[in-house]
Design a protein around this motif. Sequence first.
Motif: not given
Length: 558
Positions: A128-144
């Motif tokens: 669960r923690q990894a999924q939340v952080r993954t979403l943050d990372l994808m937003n951080e690198v600008g993936i629409a």
Amino acid sequence: MTPLISVQDLRVSFRMSKTQTVDAVRGISFDVPANSTVALVGESGSGKSVSAMSIVRLLPENALLADSSKVIYQGRDLLHDSQEEMRRLRGKDISVVFQEPMSSLNPVFTVGDQIAEVLRIHLNLSARQAQVRTLDLMNEVGIADAKQRLKSYPHELSGGQQQRVMIAMAIACEPKLLIADEPTTALDVTVQRQIMDLLASLQERQQMSILFISHDLGLVGEIADHVVVMRSGEVREAGTVEHIFNAPSDAYTQALLACRPRLDTRPRRLPVIDDIVNGRAMLTEQRVAAPLSSAALIEVKGLRKDYQLKEGLFKRSVFSAVKHADFALHKGRTLGVVGESGSGKTTLGMMLTRLTDASAGSIMFEGLDLAKLNAAQMRVYRSRIQIIFQNPYASLNPRFTVGQILTEPMRIHSIGKDEDERARLALSLLGKVGLTREDFGKYPHEFSGGQRQRIAIARCLSMRPEIIVCDESVSALDVSVQATVLNLLLDLQEEFGLTYLFISHDLAVVKYMADEILVMNQGEIVERGSAEDIYARPQHPYTQQLLGAIPRGLAAFV
């Protein structure tokens, strides 16, 4: 001040057989300071990637490291760490972004799972923690639409999106050093700009160092603080980016800077490495556009290509890759086509050669509409309209010798009265593209990328074409090899009166080669004009955007 990474007397060779080894890196030394960017630049085979991969111990099994070699990180020599210690280090303290994301991403796992795996392994996060952080990372690198993209597979993403996923994986554990190995080579100028801006912002936020590997000096001049110039496994020159660009002392560095097509001038020939290293005088004569003939060799009107897309069990939609394209090709001239990936450039070229059938429109050639010819009728014209593809590794048959590659199309199209005459023609073509008689019996894997592209050009010439479509035919080449191939194309055009449709996302190269330019965006031609007018006075906002994305580092030597 202690550097973050110190590479000392690095020597790497490769065992080719029981008795033969080849030296790839010959005693190089350089430091990567904290919170800075160091660029390794040089041609293919210079040892850049081998040097960088030595830091993280990702060399092939036949690699041999000399005992004197050291890579010092936080007081320890990484070359003497155990494999277990290196596994803990890779991805956490030191991460890598590779050149080709489709080769680096696992095609059977979603991109979300692949990013999350890094977090679970190195940070021991729960699913669960990894999924939340993954979403943050994808937003951080600008993936629409990051939340929806979590479940996407790599093939469902564009090249730029794939590279953003690779960057998200690399920065997931906030590494101290990011090794970026040619991360933008195959990307459009606008996507390249986005990736470089992203790396710069991430570096500032995370206070990490970057070891940036590239042969594109325009990018290096924009992103780097320090530059290390390599050739044949040795450091030829090193210093601050200002020193390397404004006052290079080594002839090889000067040659690398001079080989790149410039935006402010169009010399008749581009200088190549050997010209400058050997002190040959450079031609100052400028290229002039070929005269415009009264009648077009090929006239294209209303050309369109539609694809049917399935959006459900019963629902379908139409995607137009090219929309009502009109243009003309004139004998002995070059028409350049620029635009981002997906703009329709390659589809346009494929329709012109009839490797893709048009959905509508006409291709008039000598009073005939090529778009309406059947396969048998079109075969007569195939020898007259040829194509040079982007990737010579994929377009040459690995099972054929060079001689077979050149003589097979002659045989099919009944060029030459017998095999002896075809062989003589093939040998003559090898000479024209700068290869030798000895190359006739070799296989494609025995050649460099630039040499393979020369073979592809010779294969085109074996058909005695009048029109050649150059589809990103120099985009994967080093700047020096690129200059050699561009000079060759211009020489052949002058000798044989060839007409080129020159497709590229490299705007400096297109400006150098083209007499007239078409700018494409989302399947439409949004602007056209002479090369000089397009670059000096762009009218359409999209053209202005493309020109604005050219690496600003070029200004250092333009």
